[in-house]
Design a protein around this motif. Structure first.
Motif, PDB file in Angstrom:
ATOM      1  N   PHE A   1       0.705  -1.110  -0.141  1.00  0.00           N
ATOM      2  CA  PHE A   1       0.021   0.141  -0.020  1.00  0.00           C
ATOM      3  C   PHE A   1       0.844   1.470  -0.035  1.00  0.00           C
ATOM      4  CE2 PHE A   1      -2.587   3.293   2.314  1.00  0.00           C
ATOM      5  CZ  PHE A   1      -3.560   3.438   1.505  1.00  0.00           C
ATOM      6  N   VAL A   2       1.986   1.254   0.763  1.00  0.00           N
ATOM      7  CA  VAL A   2       2.960   2.402   0.853  1.00  0.00           C
ATOM      8  C   VAL A   2       3.351   2.539  -0.600  1.00  0.00           C
ATOM      9  CG1 VAL A   2       5.135   3.068   1.639  1.00  0.00           C
ATOM     10  CG2 VAL A   2       3.263   2.330   3.213  1.00  0.00           C
ATOM     11  N   ALA A   3       3.807   1.644  -1.097  1.00  0.00           N
ATOM     12  CA  ALA A   3       4.554   1.789  -2.566  1.00  0.00           C
ATOM     13  C   ALA A   3       3.455   2.133  -3.566  1.00  0.00           C
ATOM     14  CB  ALA A   3       5.002   0.392  -2.964  1.00  0.00           C
ATOM     15  N   CYS A   4       2.125   1.851  -3.390  1.00  0.00           N
ATOM     16  CA  CYS A   4       1.188   2.129  -4.373  1.00  0.00           C
ATOM     17  C   CYS A   4       0.790   3.522  -4.196  1.00  0.00           C
ATOM     18  CB  CYS A   4      -0.001   1.334  -4.057  1.00  0.00           C
ATOM     19  SG  CYS A   4       0.034  -0.431  -4.928  1.00  0.00           S
ATOM     20  N   THR A   5       1.188   4.105  -3.188  1.00  0.00           N
ATOM     21  CA  THR A   5       0.644   5.572  -3.012  1.00  0.00           C
ATOM     22  C   THR A   5       1.814   6.524  -2.929  1.00  0.00           C
ATOM     23  OG1 THR A   5       0.686   4.866  -0.533  1.00  0.00           O
ATOM     24  CG2 THR A   5      -1.521   4.963  -1.740  1.00  0.00           C
ATOM     25  N   PHE A   6       3.156   6.005  -2.408  1.00  0.00           N
ATOM     26  CA  PHE A   6       4.333   7.045  -2.525  1.00  0.00           C
ATOM     27  C   PHE A   6       4.411   7.581  -3.919  1.00  0.00           C
ATOM     28  CE2 PHE A   6       9.082   7.729  -2.426  1.00  0.00           C
ATOM     29  CZ  PHE A   6       8.879   8.920  -1.497  1.00  0.00           C
ATOM     30  N   LYS A   7       4.683   8.825  -4.150  1.00  0.00           N
ATOM     31  CA  LYS A   7       5.056   9.521  -5.358  1.00  0.00           C
ATOM     32  C   LYS A   7       4.115   8.854  -6.572  1.00  0.00           C
ATOM     33  CE  LYS A   7       8.982  11.366  -4.023  1.00  0.00           C
ATOM     34  NZ  LYS A   7       9.142  13.001  -3.873  1.00  0.00           N
ATOM     35  N   ARG A   8       2.785   8.477  -6.183  1.00  0.00           N
ATOM     36  CA  ARG A   8       1.671   7.954  -6.735  1.00  0.00           C
ATOM     37  C   ARG A   8       1.939   6.795  -7.423  1.00  0.00           C
ATOM     38  NH1 ARG A   8       0.300  13.937  -9.949  1.00  0.00           N
ATOM     39  NH2 ARG A   8      -0.891  14.841  -8.309  1.00  0.00           N
ATOM     40  N   GLY A   9       3.079   6.061  -6.721  1.00  0.00           N
ATOM     41  CA  GLY A   9       3.391   4.765  -7.162  1.00  0.00           C
ATOM     42  C   GLY A   9       4.839   4.382  -7.448  1.00  0.00           C
ATOM     43  N   ILE A  10       5.083   3.788  -6.621  1.00  0.00           N
ATOM     44  CA  ILE A  10       6.419   2.972  -7.002  1.00  0.00           C
ATOM     45  C   ILE A  10       6.708   1.648  -7.217  1.00  0.00           C
ATOM     46  CG2 ILE A  10       7.867   5.108  -5.892  1.00  0.00           C
ATOM     47  CD1 ILE A  10       8.665   3.181  -3.745  1.00  0.00           C
ATOM     48  N   ASP A  11       7.696   0.911  -7.909  1.00  0.00           N
ATOM     49  CA  ASP A  11       7.685  -0.441  -7.809  1.00  0.00           C
ATOM     50  C   ASP A  11       7.992  -1.137  -6.458  1.00  0.00           C
ATOM     51  OD1 ASP A  11       7.050  -0.416 -10.469  1.00  0.00           O
ATOM     52  OD2 ASP A  11       9.057  -0.752 -11.165  1.00  0.00           O
TER      53      ASP A  11
ATOM     54  N   GLY B   1      -7.254   0.184   1.159  1.00  0.00           N
ATOM     55  CA  GLY B   1      -6.335  -0.407   0.287  1.00  0.00           C
ATOM     56  C   GLY B   1      -6.745  -0.318  -1.174  1.00  0.00           C
ATOM     57  N   ILE B   2      -5.851  -1.087  -2.009  1.00  0.00           N
ATOM     58  CA  ILE B   2      -5.669  -0.801  -3.429  1.00  0.00           C
ATOM     59  C   ILE B   2      -5.354  -2.082  -3.913  1.00  0.00           C
ATOM     60  CG2 ILE B   2      -3.328   0.185  -3.637  1.00  0.00           C
ATOM     61  CD1 ILE B   2      -4.203   1.653  -5.956  1.00  0.00           C
ATOM     62  N   ILE B   3      -5.748  -2.588  -5.222  1.00  0.00           N
ATOM     63  CA  ILE B   3      -5.455  -3.840  -5.854  1.00  0.00           C
ATOM     64  C   ILE B   3      -4.242  -3.303  -6.989  1.00  0.00           C
ATOM     65  CG2 ILE B   3      -5.950  -5.690  -7.243  1.00  0.00           C
ATOM     66  CD1 ILE B   3      -8.420  -5.846  -5.934  1.00  0.00           C
ATOM     67  N   ARG B   4      -3.215  -3.702  -6.724  1.00  0.00           N
ATOM     68  CA  ARG B   4      -2.087  -3.629  -7.801  1.00  0.00           C
ATOM     69  C   ARG B   4      -1.070  -4.477  -7.495  1.00  0.00           C
ATOM     70  NH1 ARG B   4       2.202   1.097  -7.429  1.00  0.00           N
ATOM     71  NH2 ARG B   4       3.651   0.273  -8.879  1.00  0.00           N
ATOM     72  N   GLU B   5      -0.363  -5.278  -8.473  1.00  0.00           N
ATOM     73  CA  GLU B   5       0.306  -6.390  -8.580  1.00  0.00           C
ATOM     74  C   GLU B   5       1.737  -5.866  -8.162  1.00  0.00           C
ATOM     75  OE1 GLU B   5      -1.332  -8.047 -11.997  1.00  0.00           O
ATOM     76  OE2 GLU B   5      -2.093  -9.775 -10.812  1.00  0.00           O
ATOM     77  N   PRO B   6       2.643  -6.775  -7.556  1.00  0.00           N
ATOM     78  CA  PRO B   6       4.096  -6.294  -7.598  1.00  0.00           C
ATOM     79  C   PRO B   6       4.646  -6.575  -8.813  1.00  0.00           C
ATOM     80  CG  PRO B   6       3.677  -8.525  -6.340  1.00  0.00           C
ATOM     81  CD  PRO B   6       2.157  -8.133  -7.041  1.00  0.00           C
ATOM     82  N   LYS B   7       5.908  -6.269  -8.709  1.00  0.00           N
ATOM     83  CA  LYS B   7       6.913  -6.636 -10.029  1.00  0.00           C
ATOM     84  C   LYS B   7       7.170  -8.134 -10.029  1.00  0.00           C
ATOM     85  CE  LYS B   7       8.340  -4.150 -12.486  1.00  0.00           C
ATOM     86  NZ  LYS B   7       7.841  -3.888 -13.937  1.00  0.00           N
ATOM     87  N   ALA B   8       7.433  -8.599  -8.707  1.00  0.00           N
ATOM     88  CA  ALA B   8       7.815  -9.989  -8.637  1.00  0.00           C
ATOM     89  C   ALA B   8       7.595 -10.395  -7.111  1.00  0.00           C
ATOM     90  CB  ALA B   8       9.344 -10.225  -8.641  1.00  0.00           C
ATOM     91  N   VAL B   9       7.568 -11.718  -6.917  1.00  0.00           N
ATOM     92  CA  VAL B   9       7.416 -12.305  -5.607  1.00  0.00           C
ATOM     93  C   VAL B   9       8.443 -13.570  -5.595  1.00  0.00           C
ATOM     94  CG1 VAL B   9       5.959 -13.680  -3.968  1.00  0.00           C
ATOM     95  CG2 VAL B   9       4.855 -11.837  -5.362  1.00  0.00           C
ATOM     96  N   VAL B  10       9.270 -13.552  -4.602  1.00  0.00           N
ATOM     97  CA  VAL B  10      10.309 -14.491  -4.263  1.00  0.00           C
ATOM     98  C   VAL B  10      10.000 -15.199  -2.962  1.00  0.00           C
ATOM     99  CG1 VAL B  10      12.819 -14.681  -3.777  1.00  0.00           C
ATOM    100  CG2 VAL B  10      11.924 -12.701  -5.304  1.00  0.00           C
TER     101      VAL B  10
END
Length: 355
Positions: free
Chosen positions: A108-118, A150-159
């Motif tokens: 959630f933090v990534a999706c909203t910081f600077k309008r979205g970072i990876d 919250g928001i639905i947005r997928e990550p760049k990857a999951v490890v």
């Protein structure tokens, strides 16, 4: 284990995951790497990650306190502030190293910081490996109400690195098993049957079960990312389970339950409701109740507890047009969504659970 392909990202396992990270984390791609951890993953998991993270990009660590109680907007504000103070920009990337709280909040933090970072999820608990890190749901609680923002947005990857599981206490491992049991109940009876004798499972068996559980969730999510249809199947056990989890979280005289512990109770209760609606046979219900109770400790509820848990259901994020919606079993391995029930039947379910 074989890589699993999702909608716009992939789930990588063990050494393949770290090889992929090396390819992704290049100075030409990102300006700075932030790793979000809590106190536990900072101590037990971060050294292992850093030893396997080959990159020339500057790395900053942001550490949070442990616990669901910190999964809120106030904590997000702290992380947004840290990202800004440490020079985060729109080409930064956030790696979420932790369990469900870190995955949900960090996303959630990534999706909203600077309008979205990876962002990349590296789950360290069984629960987050098979559930929280998969599917693109990111968010925080509103007071004691679960996942209201919250928001639905997928990550760049999951490890997924199953070595992290060696750091977990037994109750955290059981918590993750609840979601794996759910995947079998809603989607695959053969998969459910594999849990009938956990004592005979080897480490390799567990790794394969984790991989299969992720495959099941991913298959459902890929069909319905925004939860307008079949993805609601994943809510089995969660309508009442989230109410129970929230109630125990907000009451000082109650010992807080782990997510999986609350969902385990919710699955028994919602299996009973399924039986009473003639969707599930009594034999199937008794099997579900026996297996779950064999893994999880019984939770005690007073009549006051039950009344207040039922009152919390109206705030469930799955509700539509002011009505509480359940995903119920249509036999083991099948699900039926958008089902309503009355409070009297919910009370009966709680009473049967106590037997």
């Amino acid at each position: 284990m074989q890589t699993i392909t999702a909608n716009n990202y992939s789930v990588y396992f063990d050494s393949k995951g770290y090889e992929t990270l090396t390819e992704m984390l290049k100075p030409s791609h990102y300006s700075k790497i932030f790793i979000l951890v809590d106190e536990n993953t900072s101590q037990y998991c971060l050294p292992h990650l850093l030893n396997n993270l080959a990159t020339e990009i500057e790395i900053e660590i942001i550490e949070l306190e442990v616990g669901e109680i910190h999964k809120n907007i106030a904590t997000c504000t702290e992380v947004w502030g840290a990202l800004s103070e440490l020079g985060g920009d729109r080409k930064s990337i956030l790696i979420n190293l932790g369990g469900g709280v870190i995955s949900d909040l960090g996303g959630f933090v990534a999706c909203t910081f600077k309008r979205g970072i990876d962002f990349i999820n590296i789950p360290t608990t069984l629960l987050s490996m098979v559930d929280a890190s998969i599917g693109g749901k990111n968010g925080v609680d509103l007071g004691n109400l679960k996942n209201q923002i919250g928001i639905i947005r997928e990550p760049k990857a999951v490890v997924v690195d199953t070595q992290f599981l060696s750091t977990l206490p037994q109750n955290e491992m059981r918590s993750g098993l609840a979601e794996m049991l759910k995947h079998g109940l809603i989607h695959d009876k053969e998969y459910w049957n594999k849990f009938k004798n956990l004592k005979n499972l080897s480490t390799e068996d567990l790794n394969q079960l984790i991989h299969q559980s992720i495959e099941i969730k991913n298959e459902i999510v890929c069909e319905d990312l925004t939860e307008n249809g079949i993805r609601k199947a994943l809510n089995f056990g969660h309508t009442l389970g989230h109410g129970i989890e929230s109630y125990f979280l907000e009451n000082e005289d109650k010992t807080s339950l782990l997510h999986g512990e609350a969902i385990a109770v919710g699955m028994i209760l919602e299996s009973y409701i399924s039986k009473e609606k003639n969707l599930l046979s009594n034999e199937e219900y008794q099997e579900i109740k026996y297996i779950i109770n064999d893994i999880f400790d019984r939770v005690e509820f007073t009549e006051k507890d039950i009344n207040e848990i039922i009152e919390l259901l109206i705030y469930d994020k799955k509700n539509e047009f002011g009505k509480v919606q359940f995903a119920l079993l249509d036999g083991i391995g099948k699900i039926i969504i958008n089902q309503e029930t009355d409070n009297e039947l919910i009370f009966k379910a709680f009473k049967d659970y106590a037997i």
